[in-house]
Design a protein around this motif. Structure first.
Motif, PDB file in Angstrom:
ATOM      1  N   ASP A   1      40.773  42.401  40.459  1.00  0.00           N
ATOM      2  CA  ASP A   1      40.729  41.160  39.683  1.00  0.00           C
ATOM      3  C   ASP A   1      41.224  39.976  40.502  1.00  0.00           C
TER       4      ASP A   1
ATOM      5  N   LYS B   1      39.065  36.491  41.779  1.00  0.00           N
ATOM      6  CA  LYS B   1      39.475  35.124  41.430  1.00  0.00           C
ATOM      7  C   LYS B   1      39.939  34.333  42.643  1.00  0.00           C
ATOM      8  N   ASN B   2      40.213  35.038  43.749  1.00  0.00           N
ATOM      9  CA  ASN B   2      40.674  34.384  44.977  1.00  0.00           C
ATOM     10  C   ASN B   2      39.865  34.917  46.166  1.00  0.00           C
TER      11      ASN B   2
ATOM     12  N   TYR C   1      50.040  35.962  40.647  1.00  0.00           N
ATOM     13  CA  TYR C   1      49.020  36.626  39.827  1.00  0.00           C
ATOM     14  C   TYR C   1      49.476  38.011  39.384  1.00  0.00           C
TER      15      TYR C   1
END
Length: 437
Positions: free
Chosen positions: A66, A70-71, A342
């Motif tokens: 995840d 997202k990065n 995160y």
């Protein structure tokens, strides 16, 4: 004089061509530099972290997958280490001692923080997170990430000592869950007398870190202490400590605990309890899903609470758990912090808990509806976490623990007189710490 004009024209032409070629060369060179810079700047940064092998799968499948989605500019290189936490600590330590550690993120057991911070291997994190943000985590978990008033570790998942009991047997016999050490002994002996269980109480008694984790709960329950981290005062030869040792010895002497308990680790004690042979078990939260699994002899028959205590004192639970720090030698501290933010976020922790069954470090998740639907005992677990006690956050913790393990094991197994054993443990600890009291 007539021949000079064409020569001047030729010189000017040659000079013009040279400047043109030089300009083209410089333009090409600049283009190559710019292209290389753009290519390098677009190449993902890779962060490395060492982790125990059994934990690798839930990290890879959930958290890391995840985070990378997202990065896209950051990749996580997860290095699988041994399952034994002491061996994992040795690998981290060796990498730091040898020079620039290959690890950017440092996944730490709570008892490693003082050692790693005192050695200068970690970056302080105080200026990266506000007090308001830290307030979302369990206070004891945050405290476990500090050394000499500086923050080096953000809690990722918590862990805490739990007293499990056979709720069904206690109700049938008309007993409430025990509050004191005397209650625990009385209920155990009553259930044993009725042949409901073979043993009343099992705990971790082998000479290893688990012995220390178990003992600090009993010690705190008698009002004693091991080492005061602020003053380095040592309390191992005080009356409260001797009473704690005597209680554990009495469980064996009176037949409440099996004679072999001084050789047991977590899994030994869990099997006794889960097979229905024991009324009370001191262990960790990982036992709950196993005890409640389909086919378990004690499914639906288990209750939990904090460790019992002496009259007028309070129960305590040894705090464990893991957290994340940044290696001082990391070339990518900003990206490492982004990953920590995160991984310790509410969103990521919720999925981590639901997928892997770990205990959260964020207080809100203990009562989160989705998590409570899966783990109905988590609100009770939060109460236990709030009563947690830390093992001494001192730089010499590993050596201090080794001293206590040796002498406590000798006292519990009958190899040494308890009073002499604790006096020797106290004296050796004071010499190690340079303490007087």
């Amino acid at each position: 004089m007539l021949y000079r004009k064409p020569i001047n024209k030729l010189q000017k032409f040659i000079q013009k061509q040279s400047f043109l070629h030089l300009g083209i060369f410089l333009a090409i060179l600049l283009g190559i530099i710019l292209f290389s810079w753009v290519a390098l700047s677009q190449r993902p940064v890779t962060l490395s972290m060492l982790i125990t092998a059994p934990d690798a799968q839930p990290w890879r499948q959930g958290l890391i997958k995840d985070f990378e989605a997202k990065n896209p500019g950051i990749r996580i290189n997860l290095v699988e280490g041994p399952n034994a936490t002491n061996l994992l600590e040795d690998l981290y330590t060796s990498s730091f001692i040898l020079g620039e550690s290959p690890y950017d993120l440092v996944n730490m057991d709570i008892i490693w923080t003082p050692k790693f911070a005192a050695a200068g291997w970690l970056l302080p994190l105080d200026d990266r997170i506000s007090k308001e943000e830290l307030a979302a985590f369990s206070p004891k978990d945050v405290e476990g990430g500090r050394y000499q008033d500086k923050l080096y570790r953000i809690p990722m998942r918590s862990d805490v000592g739990v007293l499990y009991y056979r709720e069904d047997l206690l109700k049938e016999a008309g007993f409430k869950p025990p509050e004191t050490f005397a209650d625990l002994m009385q209920i155990s002996q009553a259930l044993q007398k009725k042949d409901e269980v073979n043993w009343g109480y099992v705990w971790q008694g082998r000479q290893y870190e688990g012995l220390v984790a178990m003992f600090v709960e009993v010690l705190d329950g008698f009002g004693g202490f091991w080492v005061n981290p602020d003053t380095l005062e040592v309390g191992l030869d005080r009356p409260e400590t001797l009473r704690a040792v005597e209680f554990l010895r009495s469980t064996i002497r009176q037949g409440v605990s099996p004679p072999g308990v001084t050789t047991y680790i977590e899994e030994d004690t869990r099997r006794f309890f889960q097979n229905g042979q024991v009324a009370f078990l001191r262990s960790w939260p990982y036992v709950w899903p196993l005890a409640q699994a389909k086919g378990s002899p004690i499914q639906g028959k288990v209750g939990i609470k904090s460790m019992v205590h002496a009259p007028g004192k309070t129960g305590a639970a040894c705090l464990g758990g893991w957290g994340l720090g940044i290696s001082k030698s990391s070339r990518h501290p900003e990206e490492a912090w982004k990953a920590i933010q995160y991984f310790t976020s509410e969103e990521a922790q919720r999925q981590f808990v639901l997928n892997a069954g770990f205990v959260p470090s964020r207080r809100s998740l203990f009562t989160d509806p989705k998590i409570v639907a899966e783990y109905p005992h988590y609100p009770q677990l939060l109460e236990i976490v709030d009563n947690a006690v830390l093992r001494p956050p001192i730089a010499q913790y590993a050596q201090t623990s080794d001293i206590l393990q040796r002498y406590l094991s000798a006292a519990l197994s009958g190899r040494m007189n308890p009073e002499r054993a604790m006096q020797a443990a106290a004296a050796e600890t004071r010499r190690l710490l340079g303490a007087r009291g």
